[in-house]
Structure formats: structure tokens, C-alpha cells
Write an enzyme that holds these catalytic residues in place. Structure first.
Site, PDB file in Angstrom:
ATOM      1  NE  ARG A  52      -2.632  -1.645   3.296  1.00 42.11           N
ATOM      2  CZ  ARG A  52      -3.226  -1.722   4.478  1.00 42.11           C
ATOM      3  NH1 ARG A  52      -4.314  -0.975   4.720  1.00 42.11           N
ATOM      4  NH2 ARG A  52      -2.751  -2.499   5.429  1.00 42.11           N
ATOM      5  CD  GLN A  64       7.764 -14.276   7.893  1.00 42.24           C
ATOM      6  OE1 GLN A  64       7.906 -13.058   7.922  1.00 42.24           O
ATOM      7  NE2 GLN A  64       6.660 -14.873   8.301  1.00 42.24           N
ATOM      8  N   GLY A 119       8.640  -3.049  12.696  1.00 40.08           N
ATOM      9  CA  GLY A 119       9.445  -2.079  11.969  1.00 40.08           C
ATOM     10  C   GLY A 119       8.664  -0.943  11.367  1.00 40.08           C
ATOM     11  CG  ASN A 171      -2.931  -6.596  19.789  1.00 40.35           C
ATOM     12  OD1 ASN A 171      -2.119  -6.427  20.680  1.00 40.35           O
ATOM     13  ND2 ASN A 171      -2.701  -7.357  18.730  1.00 40.35           N
ATOM     14  CB  ALA A 186      31.433  50.598  -9.830  1.00 39.29           C
ATOM     15  NE  ARG A 216      34.595  52.154 -13.847  1.00 36.40           N
ATOM     16  CZ  ARG A 216      34.452  53.127 -12.953  1.00 36.40           C
ATOM     17  NH1 ARG A 216      34.678  54.392 -13.314  1.00 36.40           N
ATOM     18  NH2 ARG A 216      34.087  52.853 -11.720  1.00 36.40           N
TER      19      ARG A 216
END
Length: 451
Positions: free
Chosen positions: A14, A71, A99, A165, A419, A436
């Protein structure tokens, strides 16, 4: 001796994911690791039953102290626990956990174990407003537990019972072995239910004690992504309560996420939608404004992180200001009384004390000294397409707006960069350097007109 058996063999269909269910994250930690952490300090050995995606689970957990039990066929919870029985001693107390129930607390398990030491069998239950889908606790006239009936096998009257339960229990090893060998798959699923051992124990007049869990989120099972989101929020709210109890001000607990470890000093304030990932540390009088993300960050005293900023794998000094909309990338060390302003990105660089990078700049692979002022739109050009190069900006430097510093390069102490300059060579100390084109005005030029 205390043994813990954690069942983690299910496929979790699911979840609609290729990732094993128990490897999905809550608080940026896999669910199975939460369960391991809750039981590790109170158990002598942990046995985890795995089946689907067993290799990936073992790889992620990577714990040599765990006994992994395989298992092959998933034939119910009773069958799963049976796989671990060869590792269980008769005189031990065996705790059964899951788990996909990640929020169980160590304190709850301690009480359950103590009860089992006295009675040999203790079950954790919870009162659920909507018990649909859960096994019901059947009690006799004296309120002693008689059996547990699964939802799909329950009668109409049994379905009205709201005590359910949780599946979590502590039982003497000898009893667990005895009753697991007696149960049969007498249910609609043809599976061996672990809960059937309760009825067998009642028949033997075993005194089954119970512990009703006060916090239902502790025993919340995760079956789909909706449950996962619920668990995440429950986990975050649990953390928030602890943080606020220790003096942290959090403007809205429902809009705060800590996905790792977090330490903080006194009088700290965290605004809404803040995310903490990894290991984070903030000092005293620190403010984290809204929509910020900290990841493995250390923020020193009296510093403010303004809105929409990101600080990652970096250290920020005292009395400094970061943001808004600043990004501090890994490997950055910002000094004291410094300012990193809006839309500034700093990567793998050191920024000295009292230095300012106020807006719209990129500083990468750089060493910036003390009392430096870096104007808007300044870029350290650190990458030549193959390698990264270092920019060194010494103390007291002023860099004018919209300048480019082409690394490798060194700007000497108290130098000034005009600048709009592109600087490609080292700059001497205490001099004005600029690059510049000569400004030109074309007097006969006329603006084009739309045809």
C-alpha cells in the site's frame, strides 16, 4: 536477559513504492532505525525478521550487532516470530516490536518489560476513537484479558470495542515458544496470528497484564503514505514539545521540522516553516526567521538568519546577519559582525569579521579578510571550465558594484576596485584599480522610431 524481536518482513504494497516500507523516513530517519533506537538501550540482543527487500534493509541499517532472521514465506505475525525462536532463551523476556511502528518510546517499553518480569506476559494496548482495522482486546467480567480478535474475524458486538491491540508485547521466552507451537491458522487469511497465543495463555491461567498507552501516535502503524505523513507530524510535534520545554521559542509548532540533531542556547527564536536537517547547533539569542533551512550548520550567539535563507555545512560567527534570500553553501565560514545580504551566494569561502557582502553577489572559493565591503553584483569567477581557482581578498578592501574578479587572483590590503571592473591580475594594496572602456557620447545619434 531481554531479547527484542522486530518484525520487518512485510512487502508494504500500500506504500506503492519500490522502497521497503520499513525504510521510509520519519524525521529523516528510516522507520526501522527508530524502532532499533527505542529498544537498543534496554535490550541485550535484537533480532530482526526480514523477507522482502532483505538485502536493501540490511545495507541501510548496517549494524553488526543485529541478528538478522530471514522469513521466506510471509504466513502471519506468529509465523514471523517463530523464525526467531531458536535465538530465544526460555528464561528471557522477549519484546515483540514492529518495523513499521516507528514512534514507540523507550520509556513505554521499560514499563512493559517490568510488568512482564512480574507476570511473564504483558500486552500494550491503546484506546482508539476509530478502531477500524485493528484487533480488539476482549476482557472478561473481572477485566482481565481473555483474547484478542482481529477486525476481520470480529462479531458485530466485538467491533464496538475501542480498546485495540497494538501488537507490542513482552513475554517470557518459554511461554512464547510453548504457545507459538500450539496455534493454528484458524482465520479467514490462513495465517498464524501472534495474537492467538493470548487465548492459549488464558487457558493455562497465565496472568496477562496490560499497559494502556496514553499516546496513540506511539503505536501508530504505517501502511500508506497518509499514515507516513501523520507519523511525521506526530514525531515533529513530540520534538517541538521537548524543545519548547527547554526554553526554545517556536512561533508555530505545526510549521517546524527538525530532521536530525539540534542543540540551542538561551533566548532563541524560530519563526514559521523552518527546516533543520542533519546536525545543527545555535548559540544564545539567535533568531531564525521564516522559511529558512539549516543543514549541519553552526550559528553563533546574537546572529540573525533572515527569511528564505539556506545555510548548509557552514559556520556563522557572532552578531552576524544572513539574508534574506541568502544561500550559504558547504565549506563556508562567516566571521563575527559580518553581513551576507539578500540574494548573495557564498560557497567554500571564509568571510572575515566586520565584512559585508550586501546584495546580489557570488563569492566562491575565496578568502575574504576583515572589514571588506563587496558591492552589489560582484562575482568571483572561480571556475575555468575544468578547475576551481582561489580568490584572496585581504583586509579593508572595497570592491565596487558589478565587478568580476577572475581567479586565481589576490586583492591587496585596503585596495579599491572601481565599479564595473573586470580584474584579471593581482591588485596592489592601498591603490585604486579599475578596468573600463572610455565613455563615449555620439551627438548625431537618433533613437529609432517604430514603423
Amino acid at each position: 536477559m531481554i531479547n527484542t524481536i522486530i518484525l520487518a518482513a512485510g512487502q508494504g504494497t500500500r506504500m506503492n513504492s519500490k522502497v521497503s516500507k520499513v525504510l521510509h523516513l520519519v524525521g529523516n530517519k528510516v522507520m526501522l532505525q527508530h524502532v532499533i533506537d527505542a529498544s537498543d538501550s534496554i535490550t541485550d540482543s535484537i533480532h530482526i525478521v526480514i523477507g522482502h527487500n532483505s538485502d536493501s534493509i540490511q545495507k541501510v541499517i548496517n549494524n553488526n550487532t543485529i541478528n538478522w532472521v530471514y522469513q521466506k514465506d510471509q504466513l502471519g505475525t506468529g509465523h514471523a516470530v517463530q523464525q526467531a525462536l531458536p535465538n530465544i532463551k526460555d528464561g528471557s523476556i522477549c519484546v515483540i516490536l514492529y518495523g513499521d511502528v516507528p514512534l514507540i518510546k523507550t520509556s513505554t517499553l521499560k514499563i512493559l518489560i517490568e510488568q512482564a518480569k512480574n507476570s511473564d506476559f504483558s500486552i500494550l494496548t491503546v484506546i482508539q476513537k476509530d478502531p477500524s482495522g485493528y484487533g480488539r482486546i476482549i476482557r472478561g467480567p473481572s477485566q482481565l484479558i481473555q483474547s484478542i480478535i482481529e477486525h476481520k474475524d470480529a462479531s458485530e458486538s466485538e467491533l464496538k470495542i475501542d480498546e485495540i491491540n497494538t501488537g507490542i508485547m513482552a513475554i517470557r521466552g518459554s511461554l512464547l515458544k510453548k504457545y507459538l507451537n500450539q496455534i493454528k491458522p484458524n482465520n479467514s487469511q490462513g495465517e498464524l496470528y501472534l495474537t492467538d497465543i493470548v487465548e492459549k495463555a488464558v487457558e493455562d491461567n497465565v496472568n496477562i497484564t496490560s499497559l494502556i498507552c496514553d499516546d496513540s501516535s506511539e503505536v501508530m502503524g504505517i501502511n500508506d503514505k497518509n499514515n507516513l505523513a501523520e507519523a511525521e507530524r506526530a514525531f515533529q510535534l513530540r520534538q517541538v514539545k521537548g524543545f519548547m520545554s527547554n526554553g526554545l521559542t517556536i512561533k508555530d509548532p505545526s510549521r517546524f521540522d527538525c530532521r536530525g540533531n539540534f542543540t540551542f542556547g538561551n533566548d532563541c527564536i524560530i519563526d514559521t516553516n523552518v527546516i533543520l536537517e542533519g546536525d545543527n547547533e545555535i548559540g544564545n539569542n539567535v533568531t531564525i526567521s521564516s522559511n529558512c533551512t539549516l543543514k549541519n550548520a553552526k550559528i553563533s550567539d546574537n546572529t540573525i538568519i533572515l527569511s528564505n535563507s539556506i545555510v548548509e555545512d557552514s559556520i556563522i560567527g557572532t552578531h552576524s546577519t544572513i539574508g534574506p534570500f541568502a544561500r550559504i553553501r558547504p565549506g563556508t565560514n562567516v566571521g563575527n559582525h559580518a553581513k551576507i545580504g539578500n540574494f548573495v551566494e557564498v560557497k567554500k569561502s571564509s568571510i572575515g569579521n566586520n565584512s559585508k557582502v550586501s546584495h546580489l553577489s557570488y563569492i566562491g572559493d575565496s578568502s575574504v579578510g576583515n572589514d571588506v565591503n563587496i558591492g552589489a553584483g560582484v562575482i568571483t569567477c572561480n571556475y575555468d571550465g575544468v578547475n576551481k581557482h582561489q580568490t584572496v581578498i585581504e583586509d579593508g578592501v572595497f570592491i565596487g558594484s558589478n565587478s568580476q574578479l577572475v581567479a586565481p587572483i589576490k586583492i591587496g590590503k585596503y585596495a579599491t576596485i572601481g565599479a564595473g571592473s573586470t580584474i584579471t591580475m593581482d591588485v596592489p594594496s592601498e591603490k585604486l584599480t579599475l578596468s573600463r572602456n572610455k565613455q563615449t557620447t555620439i551627438s548625431r545619434w537618433k533613437r529609432p522610431k517604430k514603423k
